[in-house]
Design a protein around this motif. Structure first.
Motif, PDB file in Angstrom:
ATOM      1  N   SER A 301      39.835  43.706  38.439  1.00 24.26           N
ATOM      2  CA  SER A 301      40.918  43.334  39.269  1.00 24.26           C
ATOM      3  C   SER A 301      41.500  42.203  38.289  1.00 24.26           C
ATOM      4  O   SER A 301      42.601  41.726  38.635  1.00 24.26           O
ATOM      5  CB  SER A 301      40.320  42.710  40.342  1.00 24.26           C
ATOM      6  OG  SER A 301      39.466  41.756  40.089  1.00 24.26           O
ATOM      7  N   LEU A 302      41.133  41.938  37.091  1.00 24.00           N
ATOM      8  CA  LEU A 302      41.736  41.170  36.180  1.00 24.00           C
ATOM      9  C   LEU A 302      42.308  41.759  34.896  1.00 24.00           C
ATOM     10  O   LEU A 302      41.567  42.423  34.416  1.00 24.00           O
ATOM     11  CB  LEU A 302      41.090  39.786  35.741  1.00 24.00           C
ATOM     12  CG  LEU A 302      41.673  38.526  35.227  1.00 24.00           C
ATOM     13  CD1 LEU A 302      42.327  37.925  36.528  1.00 24.00           C
ATOM     14  CD2 LEU A 302      40.563  37.573  34.971  1.00 24.00           C
ATOM     15  N   TYR A 303      43.485  41.478  34.440  1.00 25.98           N
ATOM     16  CA  TYR A 303      43.908  41.811  33.152  1.00 25.98           C
ATOM     17  C   TYR A 303      43.268  41.043  32.092  1.00 25.98           C
ATOM     18  O   TYR A 303      43.575  39.953  31.796  1.00 25.98           O
ATOM     19  CB  TYR A 303      45.430  41.895  33.203  1.00 25.98           C
ATOM     20  CG  TYR A 303      45.939  42.187  31.899  1.00 25.98           C
ATOM     21  CD1 TYR A 303      45.773  43.588  31.429  1.00 25.98           C
ATOM     22  CD2 TYR A 303      46.638  41.485  31.010  1.00 25.98           C
ATOM     23  CE1 TYR A 303      46.296  43.995  30.347  1.00 25.98           C
ATOM     24  CE2 TYR A 303      47.237  41.510  30.045  1.00 25.98           C
ATOM     25  CZ  TYR A 303      46.866  42.912  29.193  1.00 25.98           C
ATOM     26  OH  TYR A 303      47.697  43.405  28.202  1.00 25.98           O
ATOM     27  N   TRP A 304      42.442  41.893  31.153  1.00 23.71           N
ATOM     28  CA  TRP A 304      41.839  41.146  29.961  1.00 23.71           C
ATOM     29  C   TRP A 304      42.689  41.255  28.662  1.00 23.71           C
ATOM     30  O   TRP A 304      42.250  40.484  27.750  1.00 23.71           O
ATOM     31  CB  TRP A 304      40.417  41.681  29.962  1.00 23.71           C
ATOM     32  CG  TRP A 304      39.699  41.565  31.304  1.00 23.71           C
ATOM     33  CD1 TRP A 304      39.499  42.176  32.453  1.00 23.71           C
ATOM     34  CD2 TRP A 304      38.844  40.286  31.390  1.00 23.71           C
ATOM     35  NE1 TRP A 304      38.838  41.611  33.292  1.00 23.71           N
ATOM     36  CE2 TRP A 304      38.382  40.192  32.712  1.00 23.71           C
ATOM     37  CE3 TRP A 304      38.537  39.204  30.621  1.00 23.71           C
ATOM     38  CZ2 TRP A 304      37.093  39.404  33.250  1.00 23.71           C
ATOM     39  CZ3 TRP A 304      37.794  38.067  31.039  1.00 23.71           C
ATOM     40  CH2 TRP A 304      37.179  38.381  32.396  1.00 23.71           C
ATOM     41  N   ASP A 305      43.372  42.054  28.724  1.00 24.75           N
ATOM     42  CA  ASP A 305      44.080  42.373  27.383  1.00 24.75           C
ATOM     43  C   ASP A 305      43.014  42.550  26.105  1.00 24.75           C
ATOM     44  O   ASP A 305      42.170  43.547  26.400  1.00 24.75           O
ATOM     45  CB  ASP A 305      44.954  41.257  26.856  1.00 24.75           C
ATOM     46  CG  ASP A 305      45.922  41.462  25.871  1.00 24.75           C
ATOM     47  OD1 ASP A 305      46.174  42.707  25.325  1.00 24.75           O
ATOM     48  OD2 ASP A 305      46.505  40.501  25.277  1.00 24.75           O
ATOM     49  N   VAL A 646      39.114  30.588  53.424  1.00 27.65           N
ATOM     50  CA  VAL A 646      37.816  31.178  52.953  1.00 27.65           C
ATOM     51  C   VAL A 646      37.793  32.352  53.692  1.00 27.65           C
ATOM     52  O   VAL A 646      37.940  32.711  54.615  1.00 27.65           O
ATOM     53  CB  VAL A 646      36.688  29.990  53.546  1.00 27.65           C
ATOM     54  CG1 VAL A 646      35.271  30.609  53.011  1.00 27.65           C
ATOM     55  CG2 VAL A 646      36.826  28.614  52.971  1.00 27.65           C
ATOM     56  N   PRO A 647      37.390  33.597  52.849  1.00 24.95           N
ATOM     57  CA  PRO A 647      37.306  33.334  51.231  1.00 24.95           C
ATOM     58  C   PRO A 647      38.471  32.952  50.766  1.00 24.95           C
ATOM     59  O   PRO A 647      39.758  33.476  51.109  1.00 24.95           O
ATOM     60  CB  PRO A 647      36.760  34.640  50.810  1.00 24.95           C
ATOM     61  CG  PRO A 647      37.420  35.582  51.990  1.00 24.95           C
ATOM     62  CD  PRO A 647      37.250  34.940  53.278  1.00 24.95           C
ATOM     63  N   SER A 648      38.474  32.605  49.511  1.00 22.81           N
ATOM     64  CA  SER A 648      39.832  32.220  48.568  1.00 22.81           C
ATOM     65  C   SER A 648      40.419  33.481  48.221  1.00 22.81           C
ATOM     66  O   SER A 648      39.956  34.648  48.032  1.00 22.81           O
ATOM     67  CB  SER A 648      39.353  31.140  47.525  1.00 22.81           C
ATOM     68  OG  SER A 648      38.504  31.815  46.667  1.00 22.81           O
ATOM     69  N   PHE A 651      38.832  36.334  46.025  1.00 23.24           N
ATOM     70  CA  PHE A 651      38.078  37.304  46.478  1.00 23.24           C
ATOM     71  C   PHE A 651      38.600  38.131  47.684  1.00 23.24           C
ATOM     72  O   PHE A 651      37.970  39.121  48.132  1.00 23.24           O
ATOM     73  CB  PHE A 651      36.833  36.372  47.176  1.00 23.24           C
ATOM     74  CG  PHE A 651      35.900  35.679  46.176  1.00 23.24           C
ATOM     75  CD1 PHE A 651      34.890  36.043  45.405  1.00 23.24           C
ATOM     76  CD2 PHE A 651      35.903  34.309  46.198  1.00 23.24           C
ATOM     77  CE1 PHE A 651      34.348  35.366  44.530  1.00 23.24           C
ATOM     78  CE2 PHE A 651      35.470  33.393  45.323  1.00 23.24           C
ATOM     79  CZ  PHE A 651      34.459  34.088  44.352  1.00 23.24           C
ATOM     80  N   LYS A 652      39.639  37.927  47.992  1.00 23.46           N
ATOM     81  CA  LYS A 652      40.429  38.469  49.046  1.00 23.46           C
ATOM     82  C   LYS A 652      40.365  40.031  49.206  1.00 23.46           C
ATOM     83  O   LYS A 652      40.063  40.585  49.943  1.00 23.46           O
ATOM     84  CB  LYS A 652      41.742  37.865  49.080  1.00 23.46           C
ATOM     85  CG  LYS A 652      42.560  38.319  50.434  1.00 23.46           C
ATOM     86  CD  LYS A 652      44.003  37.638  50.549  1.00 23.46           C
ATOM     87  CE  LYS A 652      44.612  38.334  51.699  1.00 23.46           C
ATOM     88  NZ  LYS A 652      44.155  38.066  52.949  1.00 23.46           N
ATOM     89  N   ARG A 653      40.707  40.615  48.147  1.00 21.32           N
ATOM     90  CA  ARG A 653      40.657  41.842  47.799  1.00 21.32           C
ATOM     91  C   ARG A 653      39.356  42.829  48.184  1.00 21.32           C
ATOM     92  O   ARG A 653      39.266  43.472  49.067  1.00 21.32           O
ATOM     93  CB  ARG A 653      41.354  42.540  46.636  1.00 21.32           C
ATOM     94  CG  ARG A 653      41.616  44.098  46.488  1.00 21.32           C
ATOM     95  CD  ARG A 653      42.336  44.411  45.294  1.00 21.32           C
ATOM     96  NE  ARG A 653      41.459  44.178  44.253  1.00 21.32           N
ATOM     97  CZ  ARG A 653      40.371  45.152  43.869  1.00 21.32           C
ATOM     98  NH1 ARG A 653      40.229  46.192  44.429  1.00 21.32           N
ATOM     99  NH2 ARG A 653      39.766  44.875  42.769  1.00 21.32           N
ATOM    100  N   VAL A 654      38.366  42.163  47.364  1.00 22.07           N
ATOM    101  CA  VAL A 654      37.000  42.840  47.295  1.00 22.07           C
ATOM    102  C   VAL A 654      36.329  42.394  48.714  1.00 22.07           C
ATOM    103  O   VAL A 654      35.549  43.152  49.164  1.00 22.07           O
ATOM    104  CB  VAL A 654      36.175  42.395  45.955  1.00 22.07           C
ATOM    105  CG1 VAL A 654      36.737  42.901  44.603  1.00 22.07           C
ATOM    106  CG2 VAL A 654      36.053  40.781  45.838  1.00 22.07           C
TER     107      VAL A 654
END
Length: 925
Positions: A301-305, A646-648, A651-654
């Protein structure tokens, strides 16, 4: 042993650099074990040519135990293998080259608390350095403790980067002065250990060649958690062959705050200097398919390049089923309802027999010192669910510690003490009042305790030497109120928590003695001793927190759920993992220090600064989620009120795509929960430290060796150690054929004495000091030193079925017929038959140990009595050790079964024991 294709390839790739990317649950430890076995058994590589580094001592012992078990039926001995954490391996390098170090024999390693006390005691020197005020001018309202913590942060960073600072800035000058202070005090902090080992090898070609000639193959586990100086050291000792195998997972790199840099694993291929093979272990044997899927969704869910190694985790065929195994267990805006729902879930698991023991469940939080987390732990205990949370900062709130502190206050404090001085603003005063109130209530209700404690208090009002604080502590825990607790028959870490805490407090008291330098508490210094202990020592520890005992084998005690930090859970796995702290957001303190850090460490900018906090956050929770085997539960008190959501957002999507535990998606009928794995580690026992100590008094052995109560150092022990360490230094000089005259020998003797005096806080009279040197001098002048020395202070080992026997030989000499062991005794040969037989038995055992550590013939040994230069010959034939080996087998089994109730029957020995006041075997009071 069965291996998948990637594991097998990793096992059989031996020559040249190798990078193994090992995802969670991918059989990394199994692969490393089989790789070592393959190297030794199939490739005929000698164990002593292999260096293996792990992240924790637990991992090192587990690895060595599993290798030993795999080779136990073969004629291989792995005693010479370098295996341990990088810190322990570096300490071994330092010890083997002590004459090349800034340190001297007998140096002391400062832990985190020691380092803070050390800095605090030297703060006036740092304040006098030019630039101090300017450096701290923007940091208002700083206490001296906080100033010390800031300095430590920078000093550790410089050491972990292996920097040699030469400019005139305040930090550079302070760091150089700090290094000089460490050298003068003959101590080393944890972060400097690797830098010193690197410096020794880098600056001494002979030492480096000796080491690289010996070490041909290197394996480094958890490579994503290594720092800059560790990388430099690894490449240095790898030499030109570059036979380096590094293993890790960049997705689990979570120790940046300790100096680790993810750059090491992400750039290993280009930094190693030659073609590097990369193997990925991507089959997750630990977790259910849904948990693996969830972990992948989270990390992707994060772009890591370029800041992540690509990997595609899958599960084995037998786990390839689409079943819900990730759920959430939450409530809205009610802490009490959350606590109740969590407790009911755990009780349901137990009552429905889904779990056999609460230790199958682990709670993972970002911090376990949060008030809400501690409150949850108390609530679960109220509901009958045990909680194991050794890092929750509860040490000083435990009943037994409150009582001990209260007794210390009752005995040592005086009306003129600082703690009673209203002008002295002591933020710990309320705690001390509580401790004292508890004791005073007990005095009113218990006549025996009242008489005992008042009698003890009177002793410390008299004009007499009462020993240091540690001696008082052992008198305190000998009071009737405490000594009954020492008869506890419970098992495990949780069942013995009180006693483990008493052992930890003995370390706290011993450190207070060491730092304050007080040898004897007398009427004229009792006020000063008490003021230091209460207003400095205990105050600092309570503010910073003291962890309770953690057993490397019993990481999940029976009868309790575990409350762990995510960092604490690294390398562990649990059937059910409940992850909290879902209110967390990526955060960091880099902005304030960013420019300073770039000034001192300009090359440490591998990742973009603005992305680091996100990278670290995602890696942290990926590590948490991937600990789960059968069920992963997300828990939170949901809230949309105010600024705190909460949740922040991260975490919202998962979180929103995860079903509630009672939604029906999780079918409890087909949910199978495994038992928590136990870690089987071989224990190590020595002849003098274990066998003889246990035979003498199993009760005391348990207190000293199992519960870690600190011993009171005596003048006799101090004197014997001084002579012994001087002989060791002398023998090493003879072995190396160094020129040494009597004047240099005397200087060496006095230097060792000064080092020991600082370390042990003891003094010898001039007469005894001269007597000790005369013994050393007589040895130096004897014909004995003309013999052919082969080794000094050699560590020897032998593997048994369930444990290891270890020992250290003072000296090995070469005779025409073979090798001989020399064991030095600082007394005379005028001994009882019983003691002499023990000495002879020890020599024969050591002959056996040496024989399994060498291919040469071992013909016997000699007991050398320094006091009167007498030598007792001990012949040895194979089999002479059988009797003592059988005794080792029996006693090791008794120790493993927890058989410690038997006590010494020798009144003479008991009178000298720290625990004489609460030994039920003999009335000592």
């Amino acid at each position: 042993m069965s291996l998948n294709k990637s594991q097998k390839e990793a096992v059989q790739t031996i020559e040249g650099p190798l990078l193994i990317i090992a995802g969670p649950g991918s059989g990394k430890t199994k692969t490393l074990v089989e790789r070592m076995v393959y190297m030794i058994k199939e490739k005929n590589i000698k164990p002593e040519e292999i260096l293996i580094s792990t992240f924790t001592e637990r991992a090192a012992r587990e690895l060595s135990t599993r290798v030993i078990n795999r080779l136990k039926d073969e004629n291989f001995h792995i005693e010479g293998m370098y295996i341990g954490t990088l810190h322990s391996i570096c300490l071994k390098i330092i010890d083997e080259n002590i004459e090349l170090c800034r340190l001297k024999k007998g140096y002391r390693v400062l832990d985190n608390v020691d380092q803070k006390f050390f800095i605090f005691s030297k703060l006036k020197y740092f304040k006098n350095i030019d630039g101090f005020k300017m450096f701290f001018e923007k940091k208002e309202y700083l206490t001296n403790w906080k100033i010390g913590e800031i300095l430590i942060k920078w000093f550790n960073k410089f050491s972990e980067e292996g920097l040699e600072l030469t400019d005139d800035s305040f930090l550079s000058k302070a760091y150089r002065d700090y290094e000089k202070m460490l050298e003068e005090e003959n101590v080393i902090d944890f972060s400097s250990i690797q830098k010193e080992a690197f410096r020794v090898l880098k600056n001494n070609e002979v030492a480096l060649k000796a080491f690289t000639d010996k070490i041909k193959y290197i394996m480094i586990d958890e490579y994503q958690d290594t720092n800059t100086i560790q990388e430099k050291l690894i490449f240095l000792i790898a030499g030109e062959t570059q036979n380096i195998c590094v293993v890790g997972d960049d997705d689990q790199g979570i120790y940046r705050f300790r100096g680790a840099t993810i750059r090491n694993i992400l750039q290993f291929e280009e930094r190693v200097g030659k073609e590097c093979k990369v193997i990925k272990l991507e089959v997750n044997y630990r977790s259910e398919k849904d948990i693996v899927r969830f972990c992948k969704d989270w990390i992707h869910s994060l772009y890591w390049d370029k800041f992540r190694h690509s990997k595609e985790l899958v599960v084995p065929e037998e786990k390839d089923e689409d079943k819900t195994r990730v759920v959430r267990l939450s409530v809205e805006d009610s802490e009490s309802k959350w606590q109740e729902r969590v407790a009911n879930f755990l009780i349901f698991l137990k009552n429905s027999k889904k779990i056999d023991d609460y230790n199958q469940v682990a709670f993972l939080f970002r911090s376990v010192r949060n008030k809400r987390i501690i409150s949850l732990a108390h609530y679960l205990e109220y509901r009958g669910i045990g909680v194991y949370s050794p890092r929750s900062n509860l040490f000083f709130s435990r009943d037994e510690i409150i009582m001990v502190v209260g007794v210390f206050l009752y005995i040592l404090s005086r009306p003129e003490s600082k703690i009673y001085n209203n002008e002295y603003k002591l933020d710990i005063l309320d705690y001390y009042k509580k401790c004292l109130n508890v004791v005073e209530k007990k005095i009113k209700s218990d006549e025996l305790f009242k008489d005992e404690i008042n009698q003890l208090k009177e002793q410390y009002k008299l004009e007499r030497n009462n020993g240091a604080l540690l001696e008082l502590y052992y008198k305190i825990i000998g009071l009737s109120l405490f000594k009954e607790r020492f008869e506890n028959k419970a098992e495990g870490v949780l069942g013995n928590r009180e006693l483990y805490n008493f052992g930890i407090f003995s370390k706290i008291v011993q450190k207070a003695d060491q730092i304050s330098g007080v040898l004897k508490i007398k009427n004229d210094n009792i006020l000063k001793v008490g003021d230091y202990f209460f207003t400095m020592h205990l105050k600092f520890l309570k503010q910073n927190g003291v962890d309770e005992y953690e057993d490397i084998k019993e990481y999940a005690p029976k009868g309790a759920v575990s409350f762990l930090t995510i960092h604490q859970s690294k390398g562990l796995e649990f059937p059910i993992v409940i992850v909290g702290s879902l209110e967390s957001v990526p955060e960091g303190d880099r902005e304030e220090d960013e420019e300073l850090e770039k000034r001192y460490i300009p090359y440490n900018d591998f990742e973009p600064d603005y992305r680091i906090k996100d990278f670290d956050f995602w890696r942290l929770y990926y590590t948490a989620f991937s600990r789960a085997k059968n069920l992963l539960v997300l828990t939170a008190i949901e809230s949309n009120k105010g600024k705190r959501v909460v949740p922040s957002l991260p975490f919202k999507r998962v979180y929103e795509s995860t079903p509630d535990i009672l939604s029906g998606d999780l079918k409890f009928g087909d949910l199978e929960i495994e038992v928590t794995n136990s870690i089987h580690l071989k224990e190590s026992y020595s002849y003098t430290g274990d066998l003889l100590k246990y035979k003498e008094c199993p009760y005391k052995y348990r207190l000293n060796k199992i519960l870690d109560f600190q011993s009171i150092r005596t003048i006799d022990n101090f004197y014997g150690t001084l002579v012994h360490e001087t002989l060791e230094s002398l023998n090493k000089s003879i072995l190396k054929k160094e020129v040494l005259d009597e004047t240099l020998l005397y200087e060496e003797y006095l230097e060792i004495y000064e080092t020991m005096k600082k370390r042990d806080n003891l003094l010898l009279s001039k007469e005894i000091l001269e007597k000790g040197f005369l013994q050393v001098l007589n040895y130096y002048r004897s014909e004995f030193v003309k013999r052919k020395f082969r080794d000094v202070e050699k560590n020897i080992f032998a593997l048994r079925k369930d444990y290891t026997i270890e020992g250290t030989v003072d000296l090995i000499v070469e005779e025409d017929e073979g090798l001989k062991i020399i064991d030095f005794k600082t007394g005379s040969d005028e001994l009882s038959e019983e003691i002499m037989n023990k000495y002879i038995e020890q020599i024969k055992l050591y002959c056996y140990l040496l024989s399994v550590n060498t291919t040469e013939k071992v013909v016997g040994g000699e007991i050398y009595f320094i006091k009167n230069n007498k030598i007792i010959e001990v012949d040895y034939s194979l089999g002479d050790e059988d009797k003592v080996l059988k005794e080792f087998d029996t006693i090791s089994e008794r120790i493993s079964k927890g058989e410690f109730s038997e006590k010494s029957s020798s009144k003479e020995k008991c009178l000298k024991c720290e625990f004489k006041n609460h030994c039920f075997g003999i009335n000592m009071i």
